[in-house]
Design an enzyme around this catalytic site. Structure first.
Site, PDB file in Angstrom:
ATOM      1  N   GLU A  60       0.849  -1.193   0.000  1.00 13.71           N
ATOM      2  CA  GLU A  60       0.000   0.000   0.000  1.00 13.71           C
ATOM      3  C   GLU A  60       0.883   1.242   0.000  1.00 13.71           C
ATOM      4  OE1 GLU A  60      -3.268   1.092  -0.223  1.00 13.71           O
ATOM      5  OE2 GLU A  60      -2.337   3.060   0.066  1.00 13.71           O
TER       6      GLU A  60
ATOM      7  N   ARG B 177     -17.629   4.036   5.335  1.00 10.91           N
ATOM      8  CA  ARG B 177     -16.515   3.366   4.639  1.00 10.91           C
ATOM      9  C   ARG B 177     -15.381   3.029   5.594  1.00 10.91           C
ATOM     10  NH1 ARG B 177     -17.051   4.710  -1.062  1.00 10.91           N
ATOM     11  NH2 ARG B 177     -14.977   3.906  -1.299  1.00 10.91           N
TER      12      ARG B 177
ATOM     13  N   TYR C 112     -28.289   8.436   3.388  1.00 11.39           N
ATOM     14  CA  TYR C 112     -28.650   7.239   4.158  1.00 11.39           C
ATOM     15  C   TYR C 112     -27.880   7.246   5.479  1.00 11.39           C
ATOM     16  CZ  TYR C 112     -24.515   5.624   1.488  1.00 11.39           C
ATOM     17  OH  TYR C 112     -23.282   5.521   0.889  1.00 11.39           O
TER      18      TYR C 112
ATOM     19  N   ASP D  22     -11.477  -0.803  -8.987  1.00 11.89           N
ATOM     20  CA  ASP D  22     -11.441   0.417  -9.802  1.00 11.89           C
ATOM     21  C   ASP D  22     -10.272   0.431 -10.786  1.00 11.89           C
ATOM     22  OD1 ASP D  22     -13.688   1.329  -8.543  1.00 11.89           O
ATOM     23  OD2 ASP D  22     -12.785   3.169  -7.745  1.00 11.89           O
TER      24      ASP D  22
HETATM   25  C1  LIG Z   1     -19.246   9.370  -4.429  1.00 10.10           C
HETATM   26  C2  LIG Z   1     -19.000   7.885  -4.489  1.00 10.10           C
HETATM   27  C3  LIG Z   1     -19.950   7.024  -3.947  1.00 10.10           C
HETATM   28  C4  LIG Z   1     -19.776   5.647  -4.036  1.00 10.10           C
HETATM   29  N1  LIG Z   1     -20.725   4.822  -3.509  1.00 10.10           N
HETATM   30  C5  LIG Z   1     -20.584   3.490  -3.609  1.00 10.10           C
HETATM   31  C6  LIG Z   1     -21.571   2.608  -3.048  1.00 10.10           C
HETATM   32  O1  LIG Z   1     -22.544   3.049  -2.442  1.00 10.10           O
HETATM   33  N2  LIG Z   1     -21.403   1.263  -3.191  1.00 10.10           N
HETATM   34  C7  LIG Z   1     -20.299   0.731  -3.843  1.00 10.10           C
HETATM   35  O2  LIG Z   1     -20.166  -0.497  -3.923  1.00 10.10           O
HETATM   36  N3  LIG Z   1     -19.348   1.550  -4.377  1.00 10.10           N
HETATM   37  C8  LIG Z   1     -19.454   2.889  -4.279  1.00 10.10           C
HETATM   38  N4  LIG Z   1     -18.496   3.719  -4.791  1.00 10.10           N
HETATM   39  C9  LIG Z   1     -17.352   3.111  -5.518  1.00 10.10           C
HETATM   40  C10 LIG Z   1     -16.291   2.577  -4.567  1.00 10.10           C
HETATM   41  O3  LIG Z   1     -15.922   3.584  -3.652  1.00 10.10           O
HETATM   42  C11 LIG Z   1     -15.061   2.138  -5.323  1.00 10.10           C
HETATM   43  O4  LIG Z   1     -15.434   1.368  -6.441  1.00 10.10           O
HETATM   44  C12 LIG Z   1     -14.142   1.304  -4.443  1.00 10.10           C
HETATM   45  O5  LIG Z   1     -13.735   2.049  -3.327  1.00 10.10           O
HETATM   46  C13 LIG Z   1     -12.936   0.838  -5.231  1.00 10.10           C
HETATM   47  O6  LIG Z   1     -12.063   0.140  -4.375  1.00 10.10           O
HETATM   48  P1  LIG Z   1     -10.615  -0.267  -4.885  1.00 10.10           P
HETATM   49  O7  LIG Z   1      -9.995  -1.012  -3.758  1.00 10.10           O
HETATM   50  O8  LIG Z   1     -10.702  -0.921  -6.215  1.00 10.10           O
HETATM   51  O9  LIG Z   1      -9.862   1.113  -5.150  1.00 10.10           O
HETATM   52  P2  LIG Z   1      -9.406   2.238  -4.114  1.00 10.10           P
HETATM   53  O10 LIG Z   1     -10.399   2.378  -3.017  1.00 10.10           O
HETATM   54  O11 LIG Z   1      -9.084   3.431  -4.934  1.00 10.10           O
HETATM   55  O12 LIG Z   1      -8.087   1.671  -3.462  1.00 10.10           O
HETATM   56  C14 LIG Z   1      -6.867   1.654  -4.147  1.00 10.10           C
HETATM   57  C15 LIG Z   1      -5.731   1.564  -3.136  1.00 10.10           C
HETATM   58  O13 LIG Z   1      -4.509   1.427  -3.851  1.00 10.10           O
HETATM   59  C16 LIG Z   1      -3.537   2.295  -3.284  1.00 10.10           C
HETATM   60  N5  LIG Z   1      -2.540   2.565  -4.336  1.00 10.10           N
HETATM   61  C17 LIG Z   1      -2.657   3.393  -5.399  1.00 10.10           C
HETATM   62  N6  LIG Z   1      -1.552   3.328  -6.164  1.00 10.10           N
HETATM   63  C18 LIG Z   1      -0.722   2.425  -5.571  1.00 10.10           C
HETATM   64  C19 LIG Z   1       0.557   1.926  -5.883  1.00 10.10           C
HETATM   65  N7  LIG Z   1       1.237   2.324  -6.988  1.00 10.10           N
HETATM   66  N8  LIG Z   1       1.123   0.993  -5.060  1.00 10.10           N
HETATM   67  C20 LIG Z   1       0.460   0.584  -3.933  1.00 10.10           C
HETATM   68  N9  LIG Z   1      -0.763   1.045  -3.585  1.00 10.10           N
HETATM   69  C21 LIG Z   1      -1.342   1.939  -4.404  1.00 10.10           C
HETATM   70  C22 LIG Z   1      -4.349   3.499  -2.837  1.00 10.10           C
HETATM   71  O14 LIG Z   1      -3.656   4.244  -1.869  1.00 10.10           O
HETATM   72  C23 LIG Z   1      -5.599   2.818  -2.285  1.00 10.10           C
HETATM   73  O15 LIG Z   1      -5.441   2.452  -0.934  1.00 10.10           O
HETATM   74  C24 LIG Z   1     -18.622   5.107  -4.684  1.00 10.10           C
HETATM   75  C25 LIG Z   1     -17.656   5.966  -5.199  1.00 10.10           C
HETATM   76  C26 LIG Z   1     -17.834   7.340  -5.095  1.00 10.10           C
HETATM   77  C27 LIG Z   1     -16.783   8.254  -5.670  1.00 10.10           C
END
Ligand SMILES: Cc1cc2nc3c(=O)[nH]c(=O)nc-3n(C[C@H](O)[C@H](O)[C@H](O)COP(=O)(O)OP(=O)(O)OC[C@H]3O[C@@H](n4cnc5c(N)ncnc54)[C@H](O)[C@@H]3O)c2cc1C
Length: 395
Positions: free
Chosen positions: A32, A106, A215, A292
């Protein structure tokens, strides 16, 4: 010791992935980039399709302490304030899909996942370890961090978010596109807002080039509020402070309860929303993407995090079934997941249009929504493909 899998990123997706891999007997190293856990001060909705997996990972007792379980999702017309339709959640989600529809802060979700990760002898989580680059050598992936450390594993999973470094090395397709939508997020004390916002429900208000979602979270103490507005320019930076004098004029023609709620909020943070058109390929060799990093999408179906959690279970299952051939496992995972996440992503884009209609189109939408009240099961059936999917049955 060399882990089986390296995961870049300890977000919801990366942590869930490590726990799913552990369940299948794998060892994992999570890298991370931040020096400590970081989650946004906002809520997240978790449909039954995500809850199945969290429950299977043993997280239900902890989540149930902090989560809230809304009775329904109510859709309002932003301008008139009229309730247009509602999707009943209790007891229907449990009865229909054998899991609840939850809403949670979250930070609570992230902490629950992290605690399980930290208690596992099969998972190591290293902070201040940003992945910089990787190479594939002799059936292994060698990962280099920005600090110059090297780690090696059979598989690398890029769960490093919408601006994924892993994605750029695998696909090289540049940054995601700004969607023209900006999210303003906050949480407020629930006992300070009008009674209608204290109801045990998710509210979705639809307006001209804007919508509003709220909510309860944090064991019901706080109300999560998200106001979405269309904007030609993204705010500078990721998660910046928002000036409410910019937000309020966009809602001044809205029904009084909605506008008054927004007026009560002293502090906002803003997020420019980015997405990508679904990509047919997410990986190559022994490297793949998740969450994502693979499929950044608009949050207008509240499913981005849920898709990351589903990805995690499916990926772990395919690896388990193809121990000798991780490349085949990763390609099978991608084939299955691109179809589902593509549909979810497209539906979220469609909602961007539907939620923000004006003029005649707004009236037609509202009429159709009101008509759906005559058949209460209609909305539930419409989303069976989404909430009725159980990744545990897939592999
Ligand atoms: C306004 C809003 C509302 C939302 N509501 C919902 C909802 O109600 N329900 C739902 O299911 N989803 C919701 N989402 C979507 C959801 O938040 C994301 O899809 C989810 O958090 C993605 O998780 P992730 O782990 O893929 O990415 P991220 O949460 O972006 O995590 C990526 C991690 O990788 C780390 N990182 C980045 N680059 C590197 C690197 N080079 N080396 C090591 N670590 C790195 C970052 O620091 C981070 O900790 C919402 C999003 C938004 C913007």
């Amino acid at each position: 010791m060399k882990p089986d899998v390296i995961i870049a990123g300890a977000g919801i997706g990366g942590l869930a992935c490590a726990l799913c891999l552990e369940k299948q007997g794998f060892t994992t190293l999570i890298l991370e980039k931040f020096h400590a856990p970081a989650e946004v001060g906002a809520g997240i909705q978790l449909g039954p399709n995500a809850f199945h997996i969290l429950k299977h990972l043993g997280l239900e007792p902890e989540l149930t302490k902090q989560a809230q379980f809304p009775e329904k999702i109510v859709m309002y017309d932003g301008k008139s304030g009229a309730a247009l339709a509602h999707m009943p959640l209790i007891p229907h989600m449990q009865q229909r899909h054998n899991a609840p529809y939850a809403v949670i802060h979250r930070a609570d979700l992230h902490k629950t996942l992290r605690s399980q990760v930290e208690n596992s002898s099969r998972i190591e989580l290293k902070y201040s370890s940003a992945l910089d680059a990787f190479t594939e050598e002799d059936g292994n992936v060698v990962v280099k961090t920005v600090g110059g450390e090297e780690f090696c594993a059979r598989v690398l999973v890029g769960a490093d978010g919408s601006r994924s470094t892993v994605r750029q090395q695998v696909l090289g397709d540049g940054p995601p596109q700004f969607t023209g939508q900006v999210a303003w997020r906050t949480v407020v004390r629930r006992d300070r807002v009008a009674e209608m916002f204290q109801a045990q429900q998710t509210g979705l208000w639809l307006g001209h080039r804007a919508h509003l979602v709220h909510y309860p979270v944090s064991s019901g103490q706080l109300l999560n509020i998200v106001a979405i507005i269309e904007s030609p320019d993204p705010p500078h930076g990721w998660s910046t402070c928002g000036n409410r004098d910019e937000l309020l004029p966009r809602f001044e023609n809205w029904a009084k309860p909605a506008y008054t709620l927004l007026q009560q909020v002293p502090e906002w943070r803003t997020w420019a929303l980015y997405d990508r058109s679904p990509a047919p390929v997410w990986g190559s060799g022994q490297v793949t993407l998740l969450g994502d990093a693979a499929h950044p999408m608009l949050p207008f179906l509240a499913q981005g995090g849920a898709m990351a959690i589903e990805d995690a279970w499916i990926l772990a299952g395919f690896l388990k079934n193809n121990l000798g051939n991780p490349q085949a496992a990763l390609r099978a995972y991608e084939t299955l997941r691109t179809t589902r996440t593509g549909r979810v992503s497209e539906t979220a884009r469609d909602n961007a249009t539907l939620f923000h209609l004006s003029g005649h189109q707004r009236l037609l939408r509202n009429m159709a929504m009101k008509a759906s009240r005559a058949a209460p099961g209609l909305l539930l059936r419409k989303y069976d493909w989404l909430y009725g999917y159980n990744a545990l049955d897939e592999v």
